[in-house]
Design a protein around this motif. Structure first.
Motif, mmCIF file in Angstrom:
data_model
loop_
_atom_site.group_PDB
_atom_site.id
_atom_site.type_symbol
_atom_site.label_atom_id
_atom_site.label_comp_id
_atom_site.label_asym_id
_atom_site.label_seq_id
_atom_site.Cartn_x
_atom_site.Cartn_y
_atom_site.Cartn_z
ATOM 1 N N VAL A 132 10.953 7.191 -1.547
ATOM 2 C CA VAL A 132 11.730 8.379 -1.901
ATOM 3 C C VAL A 132 11.463 8.778 -3.348
ATOM 4 O O VAL A 132 11.279 9.968 -3.646
ATOM 5 C CB VAL A 132 13.229 8.119 -1.671
ATOM 6 N N LEU A 133 11.428 7.812 -4.252
ATOM 7 C CA LEU A 133 11.168 8.130 -5.660
ATOM 8 C C LEU A 133 9.800 8.774 -5.836
ATOM 9 O O LEU A 133 9.652 9.753 -6.576
ATOM 10 C CB LEU A 133 11.257 6.858 -6.511
ATOM 11 N N VAL A 134 8.798 8.231 -5.165
ATOM 12 C CA VAL A 134 7.457 8.805 -5.244
ATOM 13 C C VAL A 134 7.458 10.224 -4.678
ATOM 14 O O VAL A 134 6.859 11.145 -5.254
ATOM 15 C CB VAL A 134 6.442 7.922 -4.490
ATOM 16 N N GLY A 135 8.135 10.415 -3.562
ATOM 17 C CA GLY A 135 8.204 11.741 -2.958
ATOM 18 C C GLY A 135 8.878 12.755 -3.853
ATOM 19 O O GLY A 135 8.426 13.910 -3.965
ATOM 20 N N LEU A 136 9.956 12.356 -4.510
ATOM 21 C CA LEU A 136 10.642 13.261 -5.426
ATOM 22 C C LEU A 136 9.778 13.574 -6.641
ATOM 23 O O LEU A 136 9.703 14.719 -7.093
ATOM 24 C CB LEU A 136 11.975 12.645 -5.872
ATOM 25 N N GLU A 137 9.125 12.567 -7.183
ATOM 26 C CA GLU A 137 8.275 12.762 -8.355
ATOM 27 C C GLU A 137 7.111 13.698 -8.047
ATOM 28 O O GLU A 137 6.715 14.522 -8.887
ATOM 29 C CB GLU A 137 7.755 11.405 -8.845
ATOM 30 N N ARG A 138 6.567 13.612 -6.849
ATOM 31 C CA ARG A 138 5.426 14.451 -6.468
ATOM 32 C C ARG A 138 5.846 15.788 -5.856
ATOM 33 O O ARG A 138 4.997 16.568 -5.438
ATOM 34 C CB ARG A 138 4.527 13.687 -5.497
ATOM 35 N N GLY A 139 7.147 16.022 -5.780
ATOM 36 C CA GLY A 139 7.653 17.307 -5.302
ATOM 37 C C GLY A 139 7.486 17.541 -3.820
ATOM 38 O O GLY A 139 7.377 18.708 -3.387
ATOM 39 N N THR A 158 22.782 0.253 -12.983
ATOM 40 C CA THR A 158 22.563 -0.278 -11.636
ATOM 41 C C THR A 158 21.121 -0.658 -11.336
ATOM 42 O O THR A 158 20.858 -1.376 -10.370
ATOM 43 C CB THR A 158 22.988 0.754 -10.582
ATOM 44 N N GLY A 159 20.174 -0.142 -12.119
ATOM 45 C CA GLY A 159 18.763 -0.316 -11.788
ATOM 46 C C GLY A 159 18.295 0.644 -10.715
ATOM 47 O O GLY A 159 17.152 0.563 -10.259
ATOM 48 N N LEU A 160 19.174 1.572 -10.303
ATOM 49 C CA LEU A 160 18.870 2.517 -9.231
ATOM 50 C C LEU A 160 18.964 3.950 -9.750
ATOM 51 O O LEU A 160 19.953 4.317 -10.397
ATOM 52 C CB LEU A 160 19.842 2.336 -8.060
ATOM 53 N N ASP A 161 17.951 4.746 -9.448
ATOM 54 C CA ASP A 161 17.926 6.140 -9.863
ATOM 55 C C ASP A 161 18.992 6.930 -9.106
ATOM 56 O O ASP A 161 19.038 6.880 -7.866
ATOM 57 C CB ASP A 161 16.542 6.726 -9.569
ATOM 58 N N PRO A 162 19.865 7.673 -9.792
ATOM 59 C CA PRO A 162 20.930 8.390 -9.063
ATOM 60 C C PRO A 162 20.401 9.413 -8.072
ATOM 61 O O PRO A 162 20.902 9.506 -6.948
ATOM 62 C CB PRO A 162 21.750 9.046 -10.185
ATOM 63 N N LYS A 163 19.378 10.185 -8.458
ATOM 64 C CA LYS A 163 18.852 11.194 -7.532
ATOM 65 C C LYS A 163 18.122 10.532 -6.370
ATOM 66 O O LYS A 163 18.251 10.964 -5.216
ATOM 67 C CB LYS A 163 17.932 12.153 -8.261
ATOM 68 N N GLY A 164 17.374 9.478 -6.651
ATOM 69 C CA GLY A 164 16.680 8.761 -5.592
ATOM 70 C C GLY A 164 17.641 8.107 -4.620
ATOM 71 O O GLY A 164 17.430 8.144 -3.402
ATOM 72 N N TRP A 165 18.715 7.518 -5.146
ATOM 73 C CA TRP A 165 19.706 6.880 -4.276
ATOM 74 C C TRP A 165 20.363 7.924 -3.384
ATOM 75 O O TRP A 165 20.531 7.705 -2.182
ATOM 76 C CB TRP A 165 20.765 6.164 -5.119
#
Length: 246
Positions: free
Chosen positions: A103-110, A57-64
């Motif tokens: 959201v992806l940045v936020g998840l990556e940075r905890g 999909t080009g979309l991260d499952p956890k980020g989505w």
């Protein structure tokens, strides 16, 4: 059948395959499965979705999932990642993309604001995003599209496949913008969600937003007899094939 008519159906078939695969991942596996637990993915399928979802999909499952849960928690308020109410329907297309990146940045940075929303998902964001390789799925499907074009002796079958498989920004815009502004309401939810029949037909039942916001844990988005949720049909088919339960 003329050559031009045959070529039209070839192009339509490739678009349908790409679109169908993309939306199956989104509406069944990501949305009804990982986001809400409305369907239970069996262990092998779940592992496969976690690995392959970003590639398909080009979309991260956890980020989505994180962004979608934020949408439910703050639906149609200023904190909603993609509501048309405070910003208008056209702004949703770009807002959902910028919110997804945030959201992806936020998840990556905890950052707790995001990690707490998906604390039940034990897997990290996909390695493609952790390593800054987010563009590889797009290159992969471009290569597949090029191969299809060479196979059929014209670039349109490949273009149609690529548009179909990478169609989620348009799908998401239709659901997030149109089904929160235009349509009918069966339930008094605290947001502006609507049931938009045309969007539901185009996006495998996702357009029944009012029904869904009323009962987010239900695997079936349709309620009345005239409402057709093709996504639930995909759930039923996946259950028959042994991939999930509900």
């Amino acid at each position: 059948m003329t050559v031009s008519a045959s070529f039209f159906w070839i192009c339509s078939f490739h678009f349908a395959v790409g679109y169908g695969l993309n939306i199956f991942y989104i509406t069944v596996l990501y949305h009804r499965g990982l986001a809400h637990g409305a369907v239970k993915l069996r262990p092998r399928l779940r592992k496969w979705v976690i690995f392959s979802g970003n590639w398909v999909t080009g979309l991260d499952p956890k980020g989505w999932v994180c962004m979608h849960r934020l949408h439910h928690a703050h639906s149609d308020t200023a904190e909603d990642p993609h509501s048309p109410i405070p910003r208008g329907i056209w702004s949703v297309f770009f807002k959902q993309l910028s919110s997804y990146r945030r959201v992806l940045v936020g998840l990556e940075r905890g950052r707790t604001r995001y990690t707490s929303v998906v604390a039940d998902l034990e897997f990290p964001i996909h390695f493609l995003n952790r390593r800054g390789l987010w563009y590889l799925p797009y290159l992969l499907h471009s290569g597949i599209g090029l191969g299809l074009g060479l196979l059929w002796g014209g670039f349109w079958p490949g273009v149609c496949y690529w548009i179909g498989i990478m169609s989620h920004p348009v799908q998401g815009w239709m659901v997030n913008a149109l089904a929160h502004r235009f349509g009918y309401r069966l339930f008094k939810t605290p947001d502006h969600s609507r049931n938009n029949t045309i969007v539901a037909w185009l996006a495998m039942g996702e357009g029944y937003q009012n029904n869904h916001h009323h009962r987010p844990q239900s695997p079936k988005f349709s309620v009345r007899w005239w409402e057709v949720d093709l996504g639930f049909g995909l759930c039923w088919l996946a259950r028959k094939m042994g991939g999930l339960d509900f």
